[in-house]
Design a protein around this motif. Structure first.
Motif, PDB file in Angstrom:
ATOM      1  N   ILE A 109      11.084  18.878  27.585  1.00  8.82           N
ATOM      2  CA  ILE A 109      11.809  19.194  26.351  1.00  8.82           C
ATOM      3  C   ILE A 109      13.183  18.535  26.190  1.00  8.82           C
ATOM      4  N   ALA A 110      13.337  17.337  26.751  1.00  5.05           N
ATOM      5  CA  ALA A 110      14.519  16.518  26.444  1.00  5.05           C
ATOM      6  C   ALA A 110      14.048  15.083  26.195  1.00  5.05           C
ATOM      7  N   PHE A 111      14.920  14.281  25.582  1.00  7.42           N
ATOM      8  CA  PHE A 111      14.478  12.958  25.140  1.00  7.42           C
ATOM      9  C   PHE A 111      14.142  12.046  26.309  1.00  7.42           C
ATOM     10  N   LYS A 112      14.547  12.390  27.516  1.00  5.18           N
ATOM     11  CA  LYS A 112      14.217  11.559  28.676  1.00  5.18           C
ATOM     12  C   LYS A 112      12.690  11.405  28.829  1.00  5.18           C
ATOM     13  N   ASP A 113      11.940  12.372  28.322  1.00  7.87           N
ATOM     14  CA  ASP A 113      10.471  12.284  28.401  1.00  7.87           C
ATOM     15  C   ASP A 113       9.926  11.068  27.647  1.00  7.87           C
ATOM     16  N   GLY A 144      21.381  16.146  34.330  1.00  8.51           N
ATOM     17  CA  GLY A 144      20.650  17.359  33.984  1.00  8.51           C
ATOM     18  C   GLY A 144      19.216  17.132  33.535  1.00  8.51           C
ATOM     19  N   ASP A 145      19.011  16.129  32.687  1.00 14.03           N
ATOM     20  CA  ASP A 145      17.685  15.982  32.095  1.00 14.03           C
ATOM     21  C   ASP A 145      16.831  14.887  32.728  1.00 14.03           C
ATOM     22  N   THR A 146      17.462  13.800  33.162  1.00  9.19           N
ATOM     23  CA  THR A 146      16.696  12.713  33.764  1.00  9.19           C
ATOM     24  C   THR A 146      15.932  13.185  34.989  1.00  9.19           C
ATOM     25  N   VAL A 264      23.730   8.952  17.370  1.00  9.10           N
ATOM     26  CA  VAL A 264      23.141   9.177  18.686  1.00  9.10           C
ATOM     27  C   VAL A 264      24.129   9.902  19.606  1.00  9.10           C
ATOM     28  N   PRO A 265      23.735  11.082  20.117  1.00  3.34           N
ATOM     29  CA  PRO A 265      24.604  11.781  21.077  1.00  3.34           C
ATOM     30  C   PRO A 265      24.576  11.010  22.396  1.00  3.34           C
ATOM     31  N   THR A 266      25.729  10.514  22.806  1.00  2.52           N
ATOM     32  CA  THR A 266      25.741   9.472  23.826  1.00  2.52           C
ATOM     33  C   THR A 266      26.420   9.886  25.122  1.00  2.52           C
ATOM     34  N   GLY A 267      25.800   9.485  26.225  1.00  3.09           N
ATOM     35  CA  GLY A 267      26.357   9.708  27.555  1.00  3.09           C
ATOM     36  C   GLY A 267      26.433   8.393  28.294  1.00  3.09           C
ATOM     37  N   ASN A 268      25.296   7.978  28.832  1.00  2.92           N
ATOM     38  CA  ASN A 268      25.225   6.733  29.594  1.00  2.92           C
ATOM     39  C   ASN A 268      24.952   5.509  28.710  1.00  2.92           C
ATOM     40  N   PHE A 269      24.917   5.713  27.397  1.00  3.67           N
ATOM     41  CA  PHE A 269      24.776   4.625  26.418  1.00  3.67           C
ATOM     42  C   PHE A 269      23.391   3.981  26.421  1.00  3.67           C
ATOM     43  N   GLY A 270      22.381   4.670  26.971  1.00  3.36           N
ATOM     44  CA  GLY A 270      21.044   4.093  27.000  1.00  3.36           C
ATOM     45  C   GLY A 270      20.325   4.251  25.670  1.00  3.36           C
ATOM     46  N   ASN A 271      20.403   5.450  25.111  1.00  2.00           N
ATOM     47  CA  ASN A 271      19.686   5.742  23.881  1.00  2.00           C
ATOM     48  C   ASN A 271      20.203   4.879  22.736  1.00  2.00           C
ATOM     49  N   SER A 320      24.590  16.795  29.466  1.00  2.43           N
ATOM     50  CA  SER A 320      23.972  15.483  29.655  1.00  2.43           C
ATOM     51  C   SER A 320      24.832  14.367  29.079  1.00  2.43           C
ATOM     52  N   MET A 321      25.917  14.742  28.431  1.00  5.69           N
ATOM     53  CA  MET A 321      26.868  13.740  27.915  1.00  5.69           C
ATOM     54  C   MET A 321      28.205  13.819  28.627  1.00  5.69           C
ATOM     55  N   ASP A 322      28.275  14.590  29.707  1.00  7.35           N
ATOM     56  CA  ASP A 322      29.529  14.690  30.471  1.00  7.35           C
ATOM     57  C   ASP A 322      29.617  13.514  31.432  1.00  7.35           C
ATOM     58  N   PRO A 397      22.862  21.826  21.731  1.00  4.21           N
ATOM     59  CA  PRO A 397      24.268  21.389  21.668  1.00  4.21           C
ATOM     60  C   PRO A 397      24.453  19.867  21.631  1.00  4.21           C
ATOM     61  N   HIS A 398      23.587  19.099  22.285  1.00  8.92           N
ATOM     62  CA  HIS A 398      23.740  17.638  22.254  1.00  8.92           C
ATOM     63  C   HIS A 398      23.482  17.100  20.847  1.00  8.92           C
ATOM     64  N   THR A 399      22.386  17.580  20.264  1.00 12.46           N
ATOM     65  CA  THR A 399      22.056  17.183  18.902  1.00 12.46           C
ATOM     66  C   THR A 399      23.165  17.618  17.951  1.00 12.46           C
ATOM     67  N   SER A 423      17.706  13.580  17.981  1.00 13.18           N
ATOM     68  CA  SER A 423      17.752  14.977  18.458  1.00 13.18           C
ATOM     69  C   SER A 423      17.198  15.003  19.863  1.00 13.18           C
ATOM     70  N   THR A 424      18.097  15.157  20.833  1.00 13.06           N
ATOM     71  CA  THR A 424      17.745  14.796  22.201  1.00 13.06           C
ATOM     72  C   THR A 424      17.256  15.938  23.076  1.00 13.06           C
ATOM     73  N   ALA A 425      17.419  17.171  22.642  1.00 15.57           N
ATOM     74  CA  ALA A 425      16.884  18.262  23.460  1.00 15.57           C
ATOM     75  C   ALA A 425      16.455  19.413  22.581  1.00 15.57           C
ATOM     76  N   SER A 426      15.544  20.206  23.118  1.00 16.35           N
ATOM     77  CA  SER A 426      15.146  21.449  22.467  1.00 16.35           C
ATOM     78  C   SER A 426      16.243  22.485  22.724  1.00 16.35           C
TER      79      SER A 426
HETATM   80  C1  LIG Z   1      20.564  11.924  28.582  1.00 19.48           C
HETATM   81  C2  LIG Z   1      20.878  12.724  27.373  1.00 19.48           C
HETATM   82  C3  LIG Z   1      21.810  12.286  26.413  1.00 19.48           C
HETATM   83  C4  LIG Z   1      22.578  10.994  26.573  1.00 19.48           C
HETATM   84  O1  LIG Z   1      21.765   9.860  26.467  1.00 19.48           O
HETATM   85  P1  LIG Z   1      22.257   8.443  27.034  1.00 19.48           P
HETATM   86  O2  LIG Z   1      21.091   7.560  26.909  1.00 19.48           O
HETATM   87  O3  LIG Z   1      22.651   8.693  28.469  1.00 19.48           O
HETATM   88  O4  LIG Z   1      23.429   8.033  26.213  1.00 19.48           O
HETATM   89  C5  LIG Z   1      22.011  13.068  25.290  1.00 19.48           C
HETATM   90  N1  LIG Z   1      21.373  14.247  25.138  1.00 19.48           N
HETATM   91  C6  LIG Z   1      20.492  14.710  26.038  1.00 19.48           C
HETATM   92  C7  LIG Z   1      19.844  16.019  25.813  1.00 19.48           C
HETATM   93  C8  LIG Z   1      20.204  13.965  27.186  1.00 19.48           C
HETATM   94  O5  LIG Z   1      19.323  14.435  28.079  1.00 19.48           O
END
Ligand SMILES: *Cc1c(COP(=O)(O)O)cnc(C)c1O
Length: 494
Positions: A109-113, A144-146, A264-271, A320-322, A397-399, A423-426
């Motif tokens: 239930i997160a976009f990593k899937d 957290g999600d990867t 795009v809610p961004t952390g590691n800038f992959g998405n 997941s964006m910290d 919260p990420h979305t 929308s990256t997580a449920s």
């Molecule tokens: C990993 C993740 C992000 C950040 O994505 P990046 O590709 O690292 O920028 C945002 N939201 C959720 C729920 C994630 O799991």
């Protein structure tokens, strides 16, 4: 001619797509990055009726061009199946004033899937292509999600083992239990006393450690990565931007050729980097809006041209964006300087030693594609409430960070371009925050919040969290950040 993937730090380190996937990270510390955009025929009059799998085939065959059509079919069919709870795989939902692209309908239930359900197939296929005899050890740092999504993909896959490190105090209870209850003899989960950046730094260090690599090789083992530093994570993420556009055409929300924005809610800038590659192959994109939480290093980067990691790390409700060191930004930097490995290596060295760098002289056209802003904790909670009140829909919260940033962006620019929120997580992954933001209730446990969330949203409890409270815990190792390598050596017996 196959597409060339080159290390961002060494112009002589060039490989094909399948080799890049196998290696994960370049041993010079750089990231394998495509030197050009492949030609893709984006005919939306046809693509509007294509399935997710068909769009995936189109994109993957262009970027992963040393895989055969049969190999890609095998990977795609096995990845995008009933592990997702909808045949659409990544549906677009129309809310008031925005479209939400639901990237969380997979098994964790997160976009990593979206990428991690296919990466194990791509990697084992690549291993076969190259006659690899070593066992592949996936080494992963997770915010957290990867971690969970990677284990869901690699658990019990022959020829692989997977080690996951997560920050002990940096993930939600649901995220932690999802990982510690993971089954599979080839999985190993380790909590560290430290934050995500500590975990990610130690993992990168292990990848680049020649002695360690030799020790592994002597035991017929080799590392690879399931982090978004692996191009096998990035390429499958390009697919859903193209698919989302096709869906908007199909439903008549836009006409072929109209531009759209993605926030795009961004952390590691992959998405968001995957969205950039979608633009490079011709997807009509007006702006890529980079949304951050209180760890707003990327907002400052895009507004000032200076990347400065010297700041306090903040634990937020969007864990997941910290992140303060955004790995995939290195790939954009590489492109911003005309694929210049020397310059990129120099800037990354400056980040390492001085804690900052600036991008004077960078490609202004590429930069103008991006907008950036951040949402505070208060703004994020208020956004969950606003969207619920206006659209009867609960964002995680990420979305909500992305959706709040989009609202700011519209207020500041007046831009009326149709906009898709990644929308990256449920919300079920972050039930306490979701419920508290909507109802104001405080003090709920994660599991009380799950039940409450079900009550107010009416959305069925996903299998990913159903039964989690009572599932047996299989992993309880905790180590100091400084001891991560020792733990890896112990687990692998090297
Ligand atoms: C990993 C993740 C992000 C950040 O994505 P990046 O590709 O690292 O920028 C945002 N939201 C959720 C729920 C994630 O799991």
């Amino acid at each position: 001619m196959t597409l060339v993937y080159q290390s961002t730090r060494d112009a002589n380190n060039r490989v094909s797509a399948s080799q890049a996937i196998l290696q994960g990270l370049a041993t010079d510390g750089g990231l394998f990055t495509p030197l050009s955009a492949p030609t893709v025929d984006l005919n939306f009059d046809q693509l509007k009726d294509a399935s997710y799998q068909e769009v995936a085939k189109l994109i993957l065959s262009a970027f992963l061009d040393d895989f055969t059509a049969d190999e890609l079919d095998y990977c795609i069919t096995n990845a995008y199946d009933s592990k997702f709870d909808t045949p659409a795989i990544a549906p677009v939902v129309k809310l008031k004033g925005q479209y939400n692209l639901e990237l969380f309908r997979g098994s964790t239930i997160a976009f990593k899937d979206m990428a991690l359900s296919i990466l194990p197939y791509l990697m084992t296929t690549a291993a076969q292509k190259h006659g690899l005899e070593n066992e592949i050890v996936i080494l992963t740092a997770t915010s957290g999600d990867t971690g969970k999504a990677a284990m869901a993909g690699f658990a019990d896959v022959p020829g692989t083992r997977i080690v996951v490190f997560y920050p002990r105090d940096g993930v939600s209870k649901v995220q932690e239990l999802q990982m510690t209850t993971q089954t599979g003899d080839n999985t190993h989960v380790v909590a560290i006393d430290g934050n995500f950046d500590d975990a990610q730094t130690a993992v990168k260090y292990m990848f680049n450690d020649v002695d360690l690599r030799e020790k592994l090789a002597a035991k017929k083992l080799q590392f690879s990565s399931a982090n978004s530093m692996n191009i096998g994570r990035l390429v499958p993420q390009i697919v859903y931007y193209v698919y989302a556009y096709a869906q908007l055409v199909k439903t008549g929300e836009i006409s072929v050729g109209d531009k759209v924005n993605f926030t795009v809610p961004t952390g590691n800038f992959g998405n968001i980097l995957a969205a950039y590659y979608a633009q490079q192959i011709g997807l009509p994109i007006n702006k890529l809006i980079c949304a951050s939480n209180d760890n707003n290093v990327l907002t400052d980067f895009f507004t000032t041209g200076v990347y400065d990691k010297k700041r306090t790390f903040r634990v937020t409700t969007s864990p997941s964006m910290d992140i303060l060191v955004s790995s995939n930004l290195e790939r954009l930097i590489f492109h911003l300087f005309g694929n210049d490995a020397g310059k990129t290596a120099e800037l990354m060295e400056a980040l390492n030693t001085a804690g900052q760098y600036d991008i004077q002289g960078a490609d202004a056209d590429i930069l103008s594609l991006f907008a950036a802003a951040f949402a505070t904790e208060e703004e994020t909670a208020a956004e969950i409430k606003r969207v619920y009140d206006e659209s009867n829909y609960i964002e995680d919260p990420h979305t909500a960070v992305a959706s709040a940033v989009y609202k700011q962006y519209v207020e500041q620019t007046g831009d009326q371009t149709p906009t898709v929120i990644a929308s990256t997580a449920s919300p079920y992954k972050f039930p306490v925050v979701a419920v508290q933001s909507v109802t104001g209730e405080t003090g709920l446990s994660d599991f009380e919040a799950l039940a409450k969330l079900h009550e107010i949203s009416g959305v069925a409890l996903p299998p990913a969290v159903d039964g989690l409270e009572t599932a047996p815990v299989h992993h309880n190792t905790v180590v100091a950040a400084a001891d991560m390598q020792a733990e890896v050596e112990r687990y692998l017996g090297v």
